[in-house]
Structures are given as C-alpha cells and as structure tokens.
Design a protein around this motif. Structure first.
Motif, mmCIF file in Angstrom:
data_model
loop_
_atom_site.group_PDB
_atom_site.id
_atom_site.type_symbol
_atom_site.label_atom_id
_atom_site.label_comp_id
_atom_site.label_asym_id
_atom_site.label_seq_id
_atom_site.Cartn_x
_atom_site.Cartn_y
_atom_site.Cartn_z
ATOM 1 N N SER A 217 13.392 19.243 -8.967
ATOM 2 C CA SER A 217 14.765 19.504 -8.518
ATOM 3 C C SER A 217 15.752 19.551 -9.670
ATOM 4 O O SER A 217 16.778 20.222 -9.581
ATOM 5 C CB SER A 217 15.238 18.408 -7.554
ATOM 6 N N SER A 218 15.471 18.803 -10.743
ATOM 7 C CA SER A 218 16.479 18.695 -11.805
ATOM 8 C C SER A 218 16.145 19.532 -13.041
ATOM 9 O O SER A 218 17.029 19.846 -13.833
ATOM 10 C CB SER A 218 16.642 17.229 -12.221
ATOM 11 N N LYS A 235 19.952 15.699 0.443
ATOM 12 C CA LYS A 235 21.213 15.489 -0.279
ATOM 13 C C LYS A 235 20.946 15.152 -1.752
ATOM 14 O O LYS A 235 21.663 15.608 -2.641
ATOM 15 C CB LYS A 235 22.018 14.372 0.391
ATOM 16 N N LYS A 236 19.888 14.363 -1.997
ATOM 17 C CA LYS A 236 19.542 14.029 -3.395
ATOM 18 C C LYS A 236 19.160 15.306 -4.155
ATOM 19 O O LYS A 236 19.534 15.513 -5.304
ATOM 20 C CB LYS A 236 18.343 13.075 -3.439
ATOM 21 N N MET A 238 20.030 18.341 -3.507
ATOM 22 C CA MET A 238 21.221 19.185 -3.706
ATOM 23 C C MET A 238 21.969 18.737 -4.965
ATOM 24 O O MET A 238 22.412 19.561 -5.767
ATOM 25 C CB MET A 238 22.111 19.037 -2.478
ATOM 26 N N GLN A 239 22.076 17.433 -5.129
ATOM 27 C CA GLN A 239 22.766 16.914 -6.328
ATOM 28 C C GLN A 239 21.981 17.256 -7.592
ATOM 29 O O GLN A 239 22.539 17.731 -8.576
ATOM 30 C CB GLN A 239 22.912 15.396 -6.231
ATOM 31 N N ALA A 240 20.655 17.013 -7.527
ATOM 32 C CA ALA A 240 19.827 17.258 -8.720
ATOM 33 C C ALA A 240 19.848 18.736 -9.098
ATOM 34 O O ALA A 240 19.844 19.089 -10.285
ATOM 35 C CB ALA A 240 18.391 16.805 -8.458
ATOM 36 N N SER A 242 22.151 20.735 -9.052
ATOM 37 C CA SER A 242 23.385 21.168 -9.725
ATOM 38 C C SER A 242 23.197 21.179 -11.243
ATOM 39 O O SER A 242 24.012 21.760 -11.955
ATOM 40 C CB SER A 242 24.561 20.279 -9.331
ATOM 41 N N SER A 243 22.115 20.571 -11.746
ATOM 42 C CA SER A 243 21.888 20.496 -13.202
ATOM 43 C C SER A 243 22.054 21.876 -13.845
ATOM 44 O O SER A 243 22.715 22.008 -14.852
ATOM 45 C CB SER A 243 20.490 19.943 -13.490
ATOM 46 N N GLN A 457 24.371 20.038 9.202
ATOM 47 C CA GLN A 457 23.583 19.310 8.201
ATOM 48 C C GLN A 457 22.070 19.503 8.371
ATOM 49 O O GLN A 457 21.271 18.786 7.773
ATOM 50 C CB GLN A 457 23.956 17.824 8.220
#
Ligand SMILES: NC(=O)c1ccc[n+]([C@@H]2O[C@H](COP(=O)([O-])OP(=O)(O)OC[C@H]3O[C@@H](n4cnc5c(N)ncnc54)[C@H](O)[C@@H]3O)[C@@H](O)[C@H]2O)c1
Ligand SMILES: C[N+](C)(C)CC=O
Length: 490
Positions: A217-218, A235-236, A238-240, A242-243, A457
C-alpha cells in the motif's frame, strides 16, 4: 497435497526470505492442512521490484491485446479443467460447502473468460475534434504496477476480479491473499504459469497485512492498489496510498437491507431472505442481514424464517447434506459471539440461535448457530455494524418511505433488495436506495458483466463489468495538429 506451497516472484517458486512459515488451519476441525511461507516486507519489495522492472521494460504492456486476452481466456479454461481440485482447496481453507466452492469456481472461470474476451475491445476512440485539421484520439494504457489485497471469505473469487482485468490490460501485479486462506491463490498461479503469463508479470506474496499488505500500500513503485476487505483496513490503505498518490480501488463491507413488502410471494421472499444471508455462514459482504418487513406480514414472515432456520444442517463442507459450514477462525467466532451479546444487551429479541451449537460432532469447528433477532431498531449495534456471521436482524415498517429511510440508515451502501409484486413500487424504492447494487425479487446475484462496488463507506471504484477493466487503465488524450502554423504571440 499436490501444490507448490511457495510464493511466486519473478517467475520462480520461492520460500520466504526469512525462512518463516505459517500453518493453515481447517476451520471445520482445526487440523493443519498446509504449511506455507510467511513472507514479509522484504518479499513484498522483491516482488514489487520484479513487477516494476517487467512493466518498465515494456514487453507485456505492448503485447497485442488479443494475445493477452488469449492468455486470460486460457486461464479460464484451466480453471474449468481443475474446477474440482480448486473447489476442494477453497472448502478446506474456508470451511464453505463444496457446492458453494464449485459455484465460486464456475463464477471465477467466467470472470477470466469475460475479461479475456474484452481485452481487445476497449482500445480507445476517436473524438470529433472541435479544432480544424486535427486528429483527437483517446487511448487506454495500463496503469503500471498494481498491488492487490484480498480477504478470506471468497479468496479466489475476489482475486479473479482483480487478476483478470489487470492482466488483460497489460499491467504487472503483486497479489497478497489473506494470510489464512492462500491455497487457491497458489493453485491459480500454477495455472497462470501454465497459461503463459510471462515471468515478472504476476507475482504472489504470502504474509500478513501489517507487513506485506502495508508494504504494497505504501511502496512508491506501486501505481495502483486494489483492496477488498474490512472498512478499518480500507481506511489504513487509503492513507498509505497517499505516499505517491496511487490509484485506489476499495471494496469494503456492507450492512445490507432487504425490504419485504406485504404483497410479495411469501414463500419466495422467505427462501431468498435465507439465501441472501446464510451462504458461507453469513460471511458475505453483501449478506442481506437487515430485514425490513412490512408490519402486516411481520409475524407470519418471521415464523416461516425461524421454522426453516431451525432445520439447517451444520457440518463439514465435504458432506453432501451440509447446508452451513463453520466460521473462519476462533478469533472470528468470538467476535460474532460478542456481536450477538451486544444485540441481546441492547434489547433485541432472540428468535432463534444466538450461541454455539451443542452437537458433539461440531465442537472442534468454529460453528455458530444461525441467528435471528426481532424487535430491532436502527440504533442497535447489530443493525448498524457488519457482524459478518449468520445473524439476521428484523425491523418493521408500515409505509414505503419509511422502509427506504430505514434501508438507507447506514454508513454502508454496498447492496440491498426489495421483494414485492408491485414493480412500480420496487422501481421507486430502487431509485432511492443509496447502494451500488439493488436486487428486485432476488438477492446476492452477481455476474461478470455488471459492475460491483459500494456507495458511501462501502468503497471506492467498481469491479466487474466495463468499469472493472477501466480501473486498470489510464486514459490518455493524443492530439495531432495536421496543419501546424506559427502563432507569433510572443
Ligand atoms: N465489497 C466487497 O466486494 C467485499 C468482498 C469480500 C469481502 N469484503 C469485506 O471484507 C471483510 C472481511 O475480510 P477480512 O476480515 O479478510 O478483512 P481484513 O480487512 O481484515 O483483511 C483483508 C486483507 O487485508 C490485509 N490487511 C490487513 N491489514 C492490512 C494493512 N494494514 N495494510 C494492508 N493490508 C492489510 C489482510 O491480510 C487481508 O489480506 C468484510 O468487511 C467484508 O465485507 C468486501
Ligand atoms: C462479492 N461477493 C458477494 C462475491 C462476496 C462478498 O463477500
């Protein structure tokens, strides 16, 4: 077991870099069915490097789409050839009945066939350019290196929705199955190798979400991440992602309503309501666990449901007469128990089930009795949260608008159903229901030609159908001036 029990990286079957392994457990009796490599970040990085190099080198992306399509179609044929073996592995891993697994394998072959045939049909289009003496064309190109993460409930089915379109469009990929259900992913990689997928194009890494999944993901060499699983993990990811602003596709959970109007055919609605929930012991993202029943037929409907549920045969997925297998793990069984306890404490009435079975033959497995709660209200945990077990809640309504309001009262928006003989009423409800799929007089049907995914969601993007292949492409506009002239502005 005649299976390689390894990871597949850059065209080679390999153990984990660390040498670590994981035992895979049969949820029916807790026996160890296989021991597989437990990869970590270093295995994920090796697979990403292989996929990156293969993509950048360019041969696969520029292979004629017809040839790529033929390979994807060949995978479908091999899945059909080995349907029984694949179904056996899926039932061993997940506990679901062989009948369900065989059906899954047919669906999976259908997905590979559909995208194999679509591969050379979505090439692009010429635009009617508003600029004189020009050609304006839109082409679709592969996104690049794709990370794909799948859950344990429909392991190979969810993988097929990602693998087939990614391959058909010329991407390279790394897939990570749920760490507890890797067997059919391994088998399909054997089949993909046999079908002629070149080394480095498709890579399989086994291991946990916290290590392999987080790396996929990252990592900035991954261009797209496609995830199917729970909302918290989504959700995790989605955040990762964004890298490096990856393209993102999320297929998350659901808490799916099923509206039953009084004018429906009662036997049909009862039967479909059961089918809508209890396959794979309710461990289905689109399970119709929120029944919303018109008050005038509520008691009769619930009585009919309960009488049928009492007769369910629980057991091994390999016994012909088993209707419902176990839950996936001890941890998940505990989670479902706590969920049911919350329902009782919050005032729902337990109409049937609500506990583990007492049958001595089921004590080694992770079984939970099919459960129905009545007198449910929207504020209850069991009405709002996804339980992912064999648990139905029943709410009552008197007016059409009230039924739709109850149906939409959720953070989720994956799927829902309406049962009525009044088609105008059904269409009115379908138009107002905020979900990616609405079934009318049907529940839980899906096929490769129609897109699948969630509102709200329940996710981002779509799998299956044409949108499911478009996710794996970037759109490029190429404009050609046929009569270039100087502008002399500066
Ligand atoms: N919308 C759909 O089509 C669909 C289909 C099937 C399942 N689901 C959903 O999946 C859920 C059940 O599956 P699950 O329990 O395996 O879900 P999960 O989110 O726990 O795990 C899914 C996958 O994510 C990996 N993962 C875990 N943590 C991670 C992290 N931090 N980074 C990257 N990857 C990570 C896991 O190893 C697994 O491979 C349910 O909510 C269900 O509704 C949705
Ligand atoms: C999408 N489906 C229904 C195949 C599986 C959901 O868990």
């Amino acid at each position: 077991m005649d299976l390689k029990l390894k990871q597949y990286i850059n065209g080679k079957w390999v153990d984990a870099n660390s040498g670590n392994t994981r035992d895979i457990i049969n949820p029916y009796n807790q026996e160890i069915i296989a021991t597989v490599p437990e990869g970590d970040e270093s295995d994920a990085k090796a697979a990403i490097a292989a996929a990156r190099e293969t993509f950048d080198q360019g041969d696969w992306a520029t292979t004629p789409a017809t040839e790529r399509g033929a390979i994807v179609t060949k995978i479908a044929e091999l899945i059909e050839r080995d349907n029984e073996e694949l179904a056996h592995l899926e039932s061993l891993d997940t506990g679901k009945t062989m009948e369900e697994s065989r059906g899954d394998m047919e669906d999976i072959a259908g997905v590979f066939r559909y995208y194999g045939e679509l591969a050379d049909k979505e090439g692009g289009e010429l635009i009617d350019s508003p600029i004189p003496n020009s050609i304006s064309k839109v082409v679709r190109e592969p996104v690049g290196v794709c990370g794909q993460i799948t859950p344990w409930n429909y392991p190979l089915l969810q993988a097929s929705w990602k693998l087939a379109p990614a391959l058909a469009t010329g991407n390279t990929l790394i897939i990570k199955p749920s760490e507890i259900t890797p067997l059919t992913h391994i088998k399909v990689f054997e089949l993909m190798e046999e079908a002629g997928v070149p080394a480095g194009v498709a890579n399989l890494v086994l291991g946990s979400g916290a290590t392999v999944g987080a790396e996929l993901s990252s990592n900035e060499d991954v261009d797209l991440i496609s995830f199917t699983g729970g909302i918290v993990t989504g959700k995790k990811i989605m955040q990762a992602a964004s890298s490096n602003v990856k393209k993102l596709a999320l297929e998350l959970g659901g808490k799916n309503p099923n509206i039953i109007f009084a004018d429906t055919d009662l036997d049909l609605a009862v039967d479909q309501a059961l089918n809508g929930v209890f396959f794979h012991a309710g461990q289905i993202c689109s399970a119709g666990t929120r029944l919303i029943v018109e008050e005038s037929i509520h008691d009769e409907f619930v009585h009919a449901l309960v009488e049928r549920v009492k007769k369910f045969k629980l057991g091994s997925g390999f016994d012909e007469d088993t209707q419902m297998g176990p839950l996936i793990s001890a941890e998940h069984l505990e989670k479902v128990e706590k969920y049911v306890q919350a329902g009782i404490e919050e005032g729902a009435t337990l109409a049937v089930g609500g506990k583990r079975p007492e049958d001595p033959e089921l004590q080694q497995g992770f079984f939970f009795l099919p459960t129905i709660f009545t007198d449910c209200t929207t504020d209850m945990t069991v009405v709002q949260e996804e339980g992912f077990g064999p648990v139905i809640t029943v709410e009552k309504f008197t007016k059409e608008e009230e039924a739709v309001k109850l149906a939409n009262d959720s953070i989720y928006g994956l799927a829902g159903g309406v049962f009525t003989n009044d088609i105008a009423k059904a269409e009115r409800c379908a138009a107002k229901m905020r979900m990616g799929t609405v079934w009318i007089n049907e529940f839980n049907l899906y096929f490769p030609h129609a897109p699948w995914g969630g509102f709200k969601q329940s996710g981002i993007g779509r799998e299956l159908g044409k949108p499911g292949i478009e996710e794996y492409t970037e759109t490029k506009h190429i404009f050609q001036n046929l009569k270039p002239e100087t502008i002399n502005w500066f």
